[in-house]
Design an enzyme around this catalytic site. Structure first.
Site, PDB file in Angstrom:
ATOM      1  N   HIS A  95       0.814  -1.208   0.000  1.00  0.00           N
ATOM      2  CA  HIS A  95       0.000   0.000   0.000  1.00  0.00           C
ATOM      3  C   HIS A  95       0.852   1.265   0.000  1.00  0.00           C
ATOM      4  O   HIS A  95       0.572   2.197   0.758  1.00  0.00           O
ATOM      5  CB  HIS A  95      -0.922   0.029   1.232  1.00  0.00           C
ATOM      6  CG  HIS A  95      -1.915  -1.093   1.304  1.00  0.00           C
ATOM      7  ND1 HIS A  95      -2.587  -1.412   2.458  1.00  0.00           N
ATOM      8  CD2 HIS A  95      -2.362  -1.955   0.361  1.00  0.00           C
ATOM      9  CE1 HIS A  95      -3.415  -2.434   2.226  1.00  0.00           C
ATOM     10  NE2 HIS A  95      -3.281  -2.788   0.958  1.00  0.00           N
ATOM     11  N   HIS A 109      -7.360  -0.982   3.955  1.00  0.00           N
ATOM     12  CA  HIS A 109      -6.721  -1.306   2.679  1.00  0.00           C
ATOM     13  C   HIS A 109      -6.848  -0.118   1.709  1.00  0.00           C
ATOM     14  O   HIS A 109      -7.695   0.749   1.882  1.00  0.00           O
ATOM     15  CB  HIS A 109      -7.370  -2.545   2.071  1.00  0.00           C
ATOM     16  CG  HIS A 109      -7.178  -3.782   2.901  1.00  0.00           C
ATOM     17  ND1 HIS A 109      -6.343  -4.796   2.543  1.00  0.00           N
ATOM     18  CD2 HIS A 109      -7.727  -4.156   4.080  1.00  0.00           C
ATOM     19  CE1 HIS A 109      -6.393  -5.755   3.461  1.00  0.00           C
ATOM     20  NE2 HIS A 109      -7.221  -5.385   4.405  1.00  0.00           N
TER      21      HIS A 109
HETATM   22  C1  LIG Z   1       0.006  -7.688  -4.228  1.00  0.00           C
HETATM   23  C2  LIG Z   1      -0.913  -6.563  -3.865  1.00  0.00           C
HETATM   24  C3  LIG Z   1      -1.948  -6.781  -2.954  1.00  0.00           C
HETATM   25  C4  LIG Z   1      -2.804  -5.746  -2.613  1.00  0.00           C
HETATM   26  N1  LIG Z   1      -3.892  -6.014  -1.824  1.00  0.00           N
HETATM   27  C5  LIG Z   1      -4.840  -5.068  -1.681  1.00  0.00           C
HETATM   28  C6  LIG Z   1      -6.089  -5.373  -1.078  1.00  0.00           C
HETATM   29  O1  LIG Z   1      -6.400  -6.516  -0.740  1.00  0.00           O
HETATM   30  N2  LIG Z   1      -6.981  -4.363  -0.929  1.00  0.00           N
HETATM   31  C7  LIG Z   1      -6.710  -3.096  -1.323  1.00  0.00           C
HETATM   32  O2  LIG Z   1      -7.537  -2.204  -1.113  1.00  0.00           O
HETATM   33  N3  LIG Z   1      -5.551  -2.774  -1.918  1.00  0.00           N
HETATM   34  C8  LIG Z   1      -4.635  -3.742  -2.145  1.00  0.00           C
HETATM   35  N4  LIG Z   1      -3.498  -3.443  -2.820  1.00  0.00           N
HETATM   36  C9  LIG Z   1      -3.246  -2.037  -3.202  1.00  0.00           C
HETATM   37  C10 LIG Z   1      -3.984  -1.546  -4.437  1.00  0.00           C
HETATM   38  O3  LIG Z   1      -4.090  -2.535  -5.416  1.00  0.00           O
HETATM   39  C11 LIG Z   1      -3.228  -0.327  -4.949  1.00  0.00           C
HETATM   40  O4  LIG Z   1      -3.282   0.638  -3.942  1.00  0.00           O
HETATM   41  C12 LIG Z   1      -3.773   0.280  -6.211  1.00  0.00           C
HETATM   42  O5  LIG Z   1      -3.741  -0.634  -7.265  1.00  0.00           O
HETATM   43  C13 LIG Z   1      -2.958   1.519  -6.596  1.00  0.00           C
HETATM   44  O6  LIG Z   1      -3.518   2.084  -7.743  1.00  0.00           O
HETATM   45  P1  LIG Z   1      -2.709   3.094  -8.678  1.00  0.00           P
HETATM   46  O7  LIG Z   1      -3.600   3.373  -9.832  1.00  0.00           O
HETATM   47  O8  LIG Z   1      -2.250   4.220  -7.848  1.00  0.00           O
HETATM   48  O9  LIG Z   1      -1.391   2.316  -9.123  1.00  0.00           O
HETATM   49  P2  LIG Z   1      -1.167   0.851  -9.734  1.00  0.00           P
HETATM   50  O10 LIG Z   1      -2.332  -0.004  -9.450  1.00  0.00           O
HETATM   51  O11 LIG Z   1       0.156   0.433  -9.281  1.00  0.00           O
HETATM   52  O12 LIG Z   1      -1.165   1.103 -11.302  1.00  0.00           O
HETATM   53  C14 LIG Z   1      -0.125   1.753 -11.965  1.00  0.00           C
HETATM   54  C15 LIG Z   1      -0.008   1.157 -13.361  1.00  0.00           C
HETATM   55  O13 LIG Z   1       0.933   1.928 -14.086  1.00  0.00           O
HETATM   56  C16 LIG Z   1       1.739   1.057 -14.840  1.00  0.00           C
HETATM   57  N5  LIG Z   1       3.009   1.733 -15.111  1.00  0.00           N
HETATM   58  C17 LIG Z   1       3.962   2.048 -14.196  1.00  0.00           C
HETATM   59  N6  LIG Z   1       4.980   2.681 -14.797  1.00  0.00           N
HETATM   60  C18 LIG Z   1       4.661   2.776 -16.110  1.00  0.00           C
HETATM   61  C19 LIG Z   1       5.324   3.321 -17.232  1.00  0.00           C
HETATM   62  N7  LIG Z   1       6.495   3.926 -17.096  1.00  0.00           N
HETATM   63  N8  LIG Z   1       4.724   3.219 -18.447  1.00  0.00           N
HETATM   64  C20 LIG Z   1       3.506   2.621 -18.576  1.00  0.00           C
HETATM   65  N9  LIG Z   1       2.840   2.088 -17.527  1.00  0.00           N
HETATM   66  C21 LIG Z   1       3.413   2.172 -16.310  1.00  0.00           C
HETATM   67  C22 LIG Z   1       1.875  -0.164 -13.976  1.00  0.00           C
HETATM   68  O14 LIG Z   1       2.262  -1.291 -14.720  1.00  0.00           O
HETATM   69  C23 LIG Z   1       0.482  -0.270 -13.359  1.00  0.00           C
HETATM   70  O15 LIG Z   1      -0.382  -1.066 -14.135  1.00  0.00           O
HETATM   71  C24 LIG Z   1      -2.608  -4.453  -3.168  1.00  0.00           C
HETATM   72  C25 LIG Z   1      -1.586  -4.232  -4.080  1.00  0.00           C
HETATM   73  C26 LIG Z   1      -0.748  -5.270  -4.455  1.00  0.00           C
HETATM   74  C27 LIG Z   1       0.336  -5.011  -5.457  1.00  0.00           C
END
Ligand SMILES: Cc1cc2nc3c(=O)[nH]c(=O)nc-3n(C[C@H](O)[C@H](O)[C@H](O)COP(=O)(O)OP(=O)(O)OC[C@H]3O[C@@H](n4cnc5c(N)ncnc54)[C@H](O)[C@@H]3O)c2cc1C
Ligand SMILES: *[C@@H]1O[C@H](CO)[C@@H](O)[C@H](O)[C@H]1NC(C)=O
Ligand SMILES: *[C@@H]1O[C@H](CO)[C@@H](O)[C@H](O)[C@H]1NC(C)=O
Ligand SMILES: *[C@@H]1O[C@H](CO)[C@@H](O)[C@H](O)[C@H]1NC(C)=O
Ligand SMILES: *[C@@H]1O[C@H](CO)[C@@H](O)[C@H](O)[C@H]1NC(C)=O
Ligand SMILES: *[C@@H]1O[C@H](CO)[C@@H](O)[C@H](O)[C@H]1NC(C)=O
Ligand SMILES: *[C@@H]1O[C@H](CO)[C@@H](O)[C@H](O)[C@H]1NC(C)=O
Ligand SMILES: *[C@@H]1O[C@H](CO)[C@@H](O)[C@H](O)[C@H]1NC(C)=O
Ligand SMILES: *[C@@H]1O[C@H](CO)[C@@H](O)[C@H](O)[C@H]1NC(C)=O
Ligand SMILES: *[C@@H]1O[C@H](CO)[C@@H](O)[C@H](O)[C@H]1NC(C)=O
Ligand SMILES: *[C@@H]1O[C@H](CO)[C@@H](O)[C@H](O)[C@H]1NC(C)=O
Ligand SMILES: *[C@@H]1O[C@H](CO)[C@@H](O)[C@H](O)[C@H]1NC(C)=O
Length: 596
Positions: free
Chosen positions: A533, A571
């Site tokens: 997180h 979470h």
């Molecule tokens: C293993 C795991 C378990 C989790 N368990 C939970 C849970 O049970 N409950 C919960 O609420 N939250 C959970 N989380 C947290 C939650 O999934 C994240 O907080 C959320 O996905 C974050 O969203 P985001 O859009 O900020 O970033 P991300 O979901 O990280 O998305 C960012 C995206 O950008 C892409 N990216 C990065 N750099 C580049 C680039 N240079 N060019 C193109 N694309 C790029 C990545 O590949 C990714 O797909 C978990 C996360 C993980 C990894």
């Protein structure tokens, strides 16, 4: 309206795993990649990163057919991946093509341990590979976001009414045990959330032991409660017990839109600037490693709490001395980029359990049982495959006298609606590696959800393929360490309580001979790992100003977990969906003078 979902041992005979018609439409969008190199083909918004933030923004902004939106994702499309769709397979996504295999650097606070820190790397980002818990948390956290950012719309009352509810709808579930839900906390949004249909067998005892030992009542953590106990609402479709996530909830809505494109296998390596204005992104295609440039009127960075600061620094936006040391031309000296990194982290007590508990070892080490479990899941969408490697949980405060004894004014003075700790468990072994043969293990854990100490991210070279250095700084203050020690001892006493006794064979880690505070501190540092997180590394208020714009630059915003200025109490994913929904409203207001 408050409702109890009643106990019904219903025969749910709907055949699961039928294909949705929208998948065919979707495939049109993930076919051959066509580079966008014609400069006149400049798009209005290019969004980097297709996690929950990127998908919410792309869907919301492309509702106007006059606006061109391109969403670029480095990772692959996992639409048909069993590991993504079937909850019990969630752990198999780490160290796979669907994850960035990051780790912390060796941490002095953990006696040099360097815990892994996987992040999502596919359409859906973390929402495709997480453990599907969906919860909000203590209202005062959002009020603090508003105070730190100056964005009044981030206050709990506003975010709850205008964003959290808009993201989701709650679908009632037929379950064999009672779960409390406050239906007024949900809206009519695209992401389906529900409760689990089946238990691991470690529940319900663990849930009742948490309530009894922490003096908690059952709450719906989506309805303005930071502290309490819950079976946990999840991003799961009760119809076939498959994961719901950003690609399906937000992406599929865009399938017919001519003005929206979603591309995977597109790794953005740099944001291009003219002076202080962002004007393009450079990207490399996974198919052939060819490099291309896409011009855009505006760049929105949604690459996650590790990916976003990394991309900004590679593009010359970050701490000047650090960039200069790597020979990266400086576009803007913004010292706070990469700093203010907070993460939920936890420590584990591993126990061996009786055969009735469905652990990952019990399911996946026995081919006969595995086949039976799969059959049950396909027939009725029930059983061990519906459970995402984890179970019910509870949040609690550390008693004041314990905080006072350590002079921990930070945790003592946090608003009263905030817990310090979250207790949960996983059905797999987190510490013993390799897992001992023929021992069915549960990893019970306690997490610090309001850490005082923050860490920071830096580049480890100017090559875009190099993983960044993540100084996570877990248990990085005396107060943090004191709070987790209390939690660790509490967790152990819960596992040793009479409610748990019928399920527990033995404590495997740290082991019964580990008793002194010194020994327990060593054990909790050894087993410390991330909740995945991370937040705050491109923080609202510090780096981002009005409407999520990077202060001092033009044509660039950052909207994702990296913008979250202080950790939530539960979470994370619910908060990212809501924050992006709020940001889309701000961006529309900025563009049209109104929100739609
Ligand atoms: C293993 C795991 C378990 C989790 N368990 C939970 C849970 O049970 N409950 C919960 O609420 N939250 C959970 N989380 C947290 C939650 O999934 C994240 O907080 C959320 O996905 C974050 O969203 P985001 O859009 O900020 O970033 P991300 O979901 O990280 O998305 C960012 C995206 O950008 C892409 N990216 C990065 N750099 C580049 C680039 N240079 N060019 C193109 N694309 C790029 C990545 O590949 C990714 O797909 C978990 C996360 C993980 C990894
Ligand atoms: C589960 O159901 C949803 C909604 O009906 C559908 O779109 C999806 O394809 C199904 N999942 C699988 C794996 O069959
Ligand atoms: C993560 O590790 C797996 C297994 O080694 C590998 O296949 C995958 O490509 C890695 N992910 C990334 C984004 O490099
Ligand atoms: C249910 O949620 C509403 C907000 O939608 C809240 O006002 C109310 O207090 C909640 N009820 C309980 C018992 O938590
Ligand atoms: C348990 O919590 C209730 C409030 O929910 C409180 O009134 C009571 O004093 C608490 N008991 C203990 C032993 O802390
Ligand atoms: C792209 O380059 C990397 C090395 O940087 C290499 O491992 C990979 O195989 C290349 N991919 C293709 C499709 O050529
Ligand atoms: C494997 O599963 C089958 C079917 O449930 C069960 O009968 C058998 O005892 C299991 N084997 C072991 C070694 O646990
Ligand atoms: C364990 O999993 C099996 C297979 O899905 C299921 O039939 C059984 O009910 C589960 N046990 C518990 C305690 O839920
Ligand atoms: C707490 O502060 C008091 C007064 O400054 C000091 O005497 C005491 O040693 C401190 N305790 C701890 C655990 O730091
Ligand atoms: C595990 O149990 C199986 C079945 O009882 C047995 O054949 C095997 O030898 C055991 N493995 C170990 C390492 O004890
Ligand atoms: C940083 O890069 C160097 C090589 O340039 C490598 O030896 C080192 O292991 C990397 N550090 C980390 C923590 O990945
Ligand atoms: C506890 O017991 C384990 C296993 O018997 C042993 O490896 C470890 O050194 C012991 N630790 C202490 C502190 O006694």
């Amino acid at each position: 309206m408050i409702r109890l979902i009643l106990v019904l041992l219903a025969a749910c005979s709907t055949k699961a795993l039928a294909h949705s018609p929208s998948l065919a439409d979707w495939d049109n969008h993930s076919g051959q990649h066509k580079p966008f190199e014609n400069p006149s083909n400049e798009v209005d918004y290019v969004i980097v990163g297709a996690g929950p933030a990127g998908f919410v923004l792309a869907e919301q902004l492309s509702q106007d057919p006059g606006i061109n939106v391109v969403l670029l994702e480095a990772g692959p499309d996992g639409t048909h991946a069993k590991s993504i769709n079937v909850p019990a397979y969630a752990p198999f996504n780490q160290n796979s093509q669907y994850a960035w295999n990051y780790s912390s650097t060796p941490q002095p606070t953990l006696n040099g341990a360097a815990p892994a820190l996987a992040q999502g790397h596919c359409l859906g980002g973390g929402s495709a590979i997480n453990y599907i818990a969906y919860c909000r948390g203590a209202p005062s956290v959002y009020d603090e976001w508003a105070d730190l950012s100056g964005d009044e719309e981030l206050r709990w009352e506003s975010l709850f009414q205008n964003d959290f509810k808009q993201n989701v709808r709650y679908e009632a579930v037929v379950s064999d045990f009672q779960q409390y839900v406050n239906e007024s906390a949900y809206g009519d949004g695209p992401l389906i959330v529900s409760h689990t249909k089946s238990l691991s067998g470690f529940d319900p005892a663990y849930q009742y032991a948490l309530r009894a030992n922490l003096n908690l009542t059952e709450v719906d953590m989506n309805a303005g409660h930071g502290i309490g106990a819950t079976w946990g609402v999840q991003s799961i479709r009760p119809s076939n017990s498959t994961r719901d996530y950003a690609l399906e909830a937000y992406g599929w809505q865009m399938a017919g839109r001519q003005n929206a494109r979603i591309e995977h296998g597109v790794w953005v390596t740099r944001i291009g600037f003219v002076g202080k204005r962002a004007t393009s992104v450079t990207y490399v295609l996974a198919t052939d490693n060819s490099t291309h440039v896409l011009n855009a009127k505006e760049v929105i960075v949604s690459a996650g709490a590790i990916g976003s600061p990394k991309l900004l620094m590679l593009s010359g936006v970050g701490p000047k001395a650090h960039l200069e040391a790597l020979d990266i031309p400086v576009v803007a000296d913004i010292p706070d980029i990469g700093s203010n990194l907070y993460d939920h982290h936890f420590s584990v007590i591993e126990v061996e359990v009786v055969p009735s508990v469905n652990t990952t070892a019990k399911i996946f080490d026995n081919a006969t049982f595995l086949a039976e479990t799969m059959l049950q899941y396909e027939d009725s969408a029930t059983g061990a495959f519906t459970i995402p490697d984890s179970g019910s949980f509870a949040t609690a405060r550390v008693p004041n006298d314990v905080l006072l004894a350590a002079n921990d004014t930070f945790h003592l003075t946090l608003p009263a609606d905030r817990p310090h700790l979250l207790f949960q468990y996983s059905t797999g072994p987190f510490v013993t590696d390799p897992a001992p043969a023929n021992r069915s293990l549960i990893s019970a854990f306690v997490a610090l959800v309001q850490p005082e100490a923050s860490g920071y991210i830096r580049l480890n070279g100017s090559d875009y393929r190099t993983n960044p250095l993540i100084h996570s700084n877990y248990y990085g203050s005396p107060g943090d360490l004191n709070a987790i020690l209390w939690g660790y001892k509490k967790l152990r006493s819960i596992l040793q309580s009479s409610i748990m006794a019928p399920l527990i064979v033995d404590e495997v880690f740290p082991g019964k001979n580990i008793t002194t505070d010194e020994e327990l501190l060593a054990a909790l540092k050894y087993s410390a790992t991330t909740f995945h997180h991370p937040v705050g590394s491109v923080s609202l208020g510090k780096v981002l100003g009005k409407d999520f714009r990077v202060k001092g630059l033009e044509g660039i915003r950052v909207v994702d977990s990296s913008a979250i200025p202080v950790e939530v109490t539960c979470h994370l994913q619910a908060n990212v969906y809501a924050l992006a929904h709020r940001a889309a409203r701000a961006i529309k207001q900025d563009r049209y003078g109104r929100e739609s």
